[in-house]
Scaffold this motif. Structure first.
Motif, PDB file in Angstrom:
ATOM      1  N   MET A 142     -30.731  32.328 -20.714  1.00 10.17           N
ATOM      2  CA  MET A 142     -31.793  33.051 -21.429  1.00 10.17           C
ATOM      3  C   MET A 142     -32.553  33.975 -20.482  1.00 10.17           C
ATOM      4  O   MET A 142     -32.827  35.138 -20.809  1.00 10.17           O
ATOM      5  N   VAL A 143     -32.924  33.451 -19.314  1.00  7.78           N
ATOM      6  CA  VAL A 143     -33.711  34.223 -18.354  1.00  7.78           C
ATOM      7  C   VAL A 143     -32.950  35.448 -17.882  1.00  7.78           C
ATOM      8  O   VAL A 143     -33.467  36.577 -17.885  1.00  7.78           O
ATOM      9  N   VAL A 144     -31.709  35.262 -17.467  1.00 12.92           N
ATOM     10  CA  VAL A 144     -30.912  36.356 -16.923  1.00 12.92           C
ATOM     11  C   VAL A 144     -30.694  37.450 -17.967  1.00 12.92           C
ATOM     12  O   VAL A 144     -30.892  38.649 -17.703  1.00 12.92           O
ATOM     13  N   ALA A 145     -30.291  37.059 -19.178  1.00 17.55           N
ATOM     14  CA  ALA A 145     -30.007  38.050 -20.224  1.00 17.55           C
ATOM     15  C   ALA A 145     -31.274  38.745 -20.709  1.00 17.55           C
ATOM     16  O   ALA A 145     -31.314  39.978 -20.846  1.00 17.55           O
ATOM     17  N   ALA A 146     -32.320  37.963 -20.956  1.00 19.66           N
ATOM     18  CA  ALA A 146     -33.551  38.546 -21.508  1.00 19.66           C
ATOM     19  C   ALA A 146     -34.244  39.452 -20.501  1.00 19.66           C
ATOM     20  O   ALA A 146     -34.739  40.529 -20.863  1.00 19.66           O
ATOM     21  N   PHE A 147     -34.287  39.050 -19.231  1.00 17.25           N
ATOM     22  CA  PHE A 147     -34.987  39.870 -18.247  1.00 17.25           C
ATOM     23  C   PHE A 147     -34.245  41.172 -17.977  1.00 17.25           C
ATOM     24  O   PHE A 147     -34.866  42.185 -17.644  1.00 17.25           O
ATOM     25  N   ALA A 148     -32.924  41.171 -18.113  1.00 18.38           N
ATOM     26  CA  ALA A 148     -32.181  42.424 -17.989  1.00 18.38           C
ATOM     27  C   ALA A 148     -32.628  43.405 -19.062  1.00 18.38           C
ATOM     28  O   ALA A 148     -32.803  44.606 -18.803  1.00 18.38           O
ATOM     29  N   VAL A 149     -32.851  42.896 -20.280  1.00 20.41           N
ATOM     30  CA  VAL A 149     -33.292  43.752 -21.384  1.00 20.41           C
ATOM     31  C   VAL A 149     -34.735  44.212 -21.180  1.00 20.41           C
ATOM     32  O   VAL A 149     -35.078  45.374 -21.414  1.00 20.41           O
ATOM     33  N   VAL A 150     -35.603  43.296 -20.716  1.00 12.02           N
ATOM     34  CA  VAL A 150     -37.004  43.649 -20.468  1.00 12.02           C
ATOM     35  C   VAL A 150     -37.103  44.759 -19.423  1.00 12.02           C
ATOM     36  O   VAL A 150     -37.842  45.740 -19.592  1.00 12.02           O
ATOM     37  N   ILE A 151     -36.346  44.613 -18.328  1.00  9.58           N
ATOM     38  CA  ILE A 151     -36.384  45.628 -17.268  1.00  9.58           C
ATOM     39  C   ILE A 151     -35.838  46.949 -17.781  1.00  9.58           C
ATOM     40  O   ILE A 151     -36.398  48.018 -17.524  1.00  9.58           O
ATOM     41  N   LYS A 152     -34.719  46.888 -18.521  1.00  8.57           N
ATOM     42  CA  LYS A 152     -34.137  48.101 -19.090  1.00  8.57           C
ATOM     43  C   LYS A 152     -35.143  48.840 -19.963  1.00  8.57           C
ATOM     44  O   LYS A 152     -35.293  50.069 -19.873  1.00  8.57           O
ATOM     45  N   ALA A 298     -45.613  29.394 -21.259  1.00  8.92           N
ATOM     46  CA  ALA A 298     -44.855  28.459 -20.425  1.00  8.92           C
ATOM     47  C   ALA A 298     -45.129  28.823 -18.970  1.00  8.92           C
ATOM     48  O   ALA A 298     -45.945  28.193 -18.299  1.00  8.92           O
ATOM     49  N   CYS A 299     -44.461  29.858 -18.469  1.00 12.52           N
ATOM     50  CA  CYS A 299     -44.794  30.373 -17.142  1.00 12.52           C
ATOM     51  C   CYS A 299     -46.248  30.851 -17.186  1.00 12.52           C
ATOM     52  O   CYS A 299     -46.657  31.517 -18.118  1.00 12.52           O
ATOM     53  N   LEU A 461     -35.882  30.375 -28.015  1.00 10.14           N
ATOM     54  CA  LEU A 461     -35.788  28.982 -27.572  1.00 10.14           C
ATOM     55  C   LEU A 461     -36.232  28.797 -26.131  1.00 10.14           C
ATOM     56  O   LEU A 461     -36.228  27.669 -25.632  1.00 10.14           O
ATOM     57  N   PHE A 462     -36.607  29.885 -25.457  1.00  6.89           N
ATOM     58  CA  PHE A 462     -36.964  29.780 -24.044  1.00  6.89           C
ATOM     59  C   PHE A 462     -38.142  28.844 -23.821  1.00  6.89           C
ATOM     60  O   PHE A 462     -38.103  27.955 -22.973  1.00  6.89           O
ATOM     61  N   GLY A 463     -39.214  29.053 -24.579  1.00 11.66           N
ATOM     62  CA  GLY A 463     -40.431  28.269 -24.353  1.00 11.66           C
ATOM     63  C   GLY A 463     -40.203  26.780 -24.493  1.00 11.66           C
ATOM     64  O   GLY A 463     -40.603  25.994 -23.631  1.00 11.66           O
ATOM     65  N   THR A 464     -39.535  26.358 -25.579  1.00 12.15           N
ATOM     66  CA  THR A 464     -39.331  24.927 -25.794  1.00 12.15           C
ATOM     67  C   THR A 464     -38.387  24.335 -24.750  1.00 12.15           C
ATOM     68  O   THR A 464     -38.657  23.275 -24.181  1.00 12.15           O
ATOM     69  N   SER A 465     -37.259  24.996 -24.498  1.00  7.74           N
ATOM     70  CA  SER A 465     -36.311  24.452 -23.525  1.00  7.74           C
ATOM     71  C   SER A 465     -36.905  24.456 -22.122  1.00  7.74           C
ATOM     72  O   SER A 465     -36.679  23.526 -21.332  1.00  7.74           O
ATOM     73  N   ASN A 466     -37.684  25.478 -21.815  1.00 10.11           N
ATOM     74  CA  ASN A 466     -38.328  25.570 -20.502  1.00 10.11           C
ATOM     75  C   ASN A 466     -39.309  24.419 -20.287  1.00 10.11           C
ATOM     76  O   ASN A 466     -39.328  23.782 -19.220  1.00 10.11           O
TER      77      ASN A 466
END
Length: 566
Positions: A142-152, A298-299, A461-466
């Motif tokens: 989730m982190v790797v895929a989502a942050f790539a989109v956020v940065i883009k 979360a963070c 699902l990031f928040g709950t799984s994190n």
């Protein structure tokens, strides 16, 4: 309400937490020992295990764990009002996040730098460990895929941030050589490096970079995502001192300077918080405050991802065990400060309540956009910076945070792939592990379109799984403390709160996914719920067993043979 008291109260709470509570944890709970031989020395290899100056390691750790999440989460959560978000960020950082991050770092350092996933097998059991790996893999993906989109998205929406964002890579490479190869003064290198980064920000503001469409046969969105994954893959394979360490360190310093600029602007302009303390008129469709607040933020309060960084990379670079207090606990404080800045920017950076309500018209709105826009207005009001330059500064901060988390995430995901290979009795080398990681990450990101729409597909699902992962990490820490006959309450209390809230939120989301007929997220949510319940049960059994066994002398370096026979 004026934002100045909120800032001062938050700063005082963070300072008190580090000075008082982290000292108690370090001296009385973890009993950090400067003479203990850390994995960085015992297993030194010049690639992953590298004894590192605590300030440099703090920069690597802080920027790796921060990412965009402590900006996005708090800047979304203020839709319920600024007070609940503020209380969870400050109290959560002091009593939950600092304890968790320091604990994961200590636990890994006492076990030859092994990851949390591996430690779960040693302290909870093999069945729990395999399920633990499933949760870790999904979270990192989730982190790797989502942050790539956020940065883009930021590179496209704020073209003035392109030059400083990519120029930071070149600065980091030069810093790595200066510090490790030429042994130059860290203070001098820091001053020159930060000056270079801000020089790049000024250059970027004057020379925005907008890619043509197409570029190399790809849309700008596709090109940036591919470029980010290629960069992250290369960075994850290089020795940590070449790029990751110096990049994260100088970014950490630069980002603290940026936060300082934002906080000074608040001091000078004393902006008014236009958002309500408690929002009684939330938009339709907004979920209940409890339990969703505790997984939306979360963070910035407590995060399972931090435990993976603490045990995945930081523990392998710890020079002295006593450095863990500064690296781990103060790293969490740094993230809390960023979350505090996000709350203030998203609530005091608008002129009127109507302007704020226009942004927060639905749950999930705000986020990075509110941070950049609101923070830019505060910088303009407090220091007189042009609006364009203010936006460039804050957008660059967000990109650098997200990029350092993305490249660390790729490295950690490679570790997980290799650990999974060990379980299947298949040896996967670093290059093969990285290629598998990139293939899976890019596959998810491009699964719903060339623009990277799939990158945010499983992000809900990031928040709950994190948070579930954070509670499971605390269970390992608790087992270790019980074995040593030390007070486990500092771990058990946040463990119980976070697990209950995260599990509750996962069940609520399960109903939402069913109503929306979103079968993919429903199945993944079910997998996470079952895995978390199973690991929690195994952890409870392990704690009970640990309380009945003879005390464990973990102050000495316990051998793996002894651990595995218990």
């Amino acid at each position: 309400m004026n934002a100045l008291p909120l800032l001062l109260i938050g700063l005082a709470m963070f300072a008190g937490g580090y000075v008082l509570y982290s000292r108690f944890l370090g001296n009385r709970v973890y009993k950090l020992d400067a003479s203990f031989r850390t994995p960085a020395h015992e297993l030194q290899d010049g690639v992953d295990y590298v004894p590192t100056n605590k300030f440099v390691l703090w920069g690597h750790h802080f920027t790796s764990v921060a990412g965009a999440a402590p900006i996005v989460g708090p800047a979304v959560a203020v839709i319920w009002g600024w007070l609940p978000a503020f209380l969870w960020v400050t109290l959560g950082t002091v009593f939950f996040a600092g304890m968790h991050d320091l604990g994961a770092l200590w636990a890994s350092a006492r076990n030859k730098g092994r990851s949390i996933g591996t430690l779960s097998g040693r302290y909870i059991g093999g069945r729990g460990a395999n399920l633990f790996l499933v949760v870790i893999f999904l979270l990192l993906l989730m982190v790797v895929a989502a942050f790539a989109v956020v940065i883009k998205n930021l590179l496209i929406s704020t073209p003035t941030a392109v030059i400083p964002a990519w120029g930071a890579v070149a600065v980091a490479l030069l810093i790595g050589q200066a510090v490790y190869r030429y042994r130059m003064s860290l203070g001098l290198v820091t001053v020159v490096g930060v000056a270079a980064l801000y020089g790049l920000i000024l250059l970027g503001d004057a020379v925005p970079v907008e890619l043509p469409d197409p570029v190399l046969g790809m849309s700008p969105a596709t090109f940036w995502i591919v470029a980010l994954f290629v960069y992250a893959g290369i960075a994850s394979l290089l020795p940590v001192w070449v790029l990751l360490q110096p990049r994260d360190y100088i970014n950490g310093v630069q980002l603290f300077v940026g936060l300082g600029i934002l906080f000074v602007s608040v001091l000078l302009s004393a902006p008014t918080i236009v958002a309500p303390a408690f929002n009684d008129a939330v938009p339709a469709g907004t979920p209940d405050l409890v339990p969703l607040l505790f997984v939306t933020v979360a963070c910035g309060a407590i995060s399972g991802f931090h435990g993976m960084v603490s045990s995945g990379t930081s523990s392998k670079q710890l020079d002295k065990e006593t450095d863990a207090r500064f690296v781990g606990y103060f790293g969490a404080v740094g993230e809390g400060l960023l979350a505090l800045g996000a709350i203030i920017a998203a609530t005091a950076g608008y002129r009127t309540l109507a302007d704020w309500e226009a942004v927060y018209s639905a749950f999930g709105e705000g986020g990075v956009t509110a941070f950049v826009e609101g923070g830019g207005a505060i910088l303009n009001s407090g220091l007189g910076l042009p609006v364009s330059l203010s936006s460039t500064v804050l957008a660059t901060m967000a990109i650098l945070f997200a990029a350092t988390t993305m490249d660390t995430g790729v490295r950690l995901l490679r570790f997980v792939v290799q650990e999974a290979g060990e379980v299947a009795k298949v040896r996967i080398n670093n290059v093969a592990g990285t290629l598998i990681t990139l293939a899976v990450g890019m596959g998810l990101t491009f699964s719903q379109g060339a623009g990277g729409e799939g990158g945010l597909r499983i992000w809900p699902l990031f928040g709950t799984s994190n948070q579930l992962l954070a509670s499971l990490t605390l269970s390992i820490v608790a087992v270790m403390l019980i074995r040593k006959r030390r007070n486990p309450a500092p771990a058990l209390i946040p463990l119980a709160v976070v697990f209950v809230m995260a599990f509750w939120a996962a069940v609520v989301q399960l109903g939402d996914f069913y109503d929306a007929r979103d079968w993919l997220l429903l199945i993944i949510d079910l997998v996470i719920i079952v895995a978390a319940l199973w690991v929690a049960f195994e952890a409870a059994v392990a704690m009970r067993r640990a309380s009945r066994e003879p005390p464990e002398a973990l102050d000495a370096d316990v051998t793996e043979k002894t651990e595995l026979t218990k």
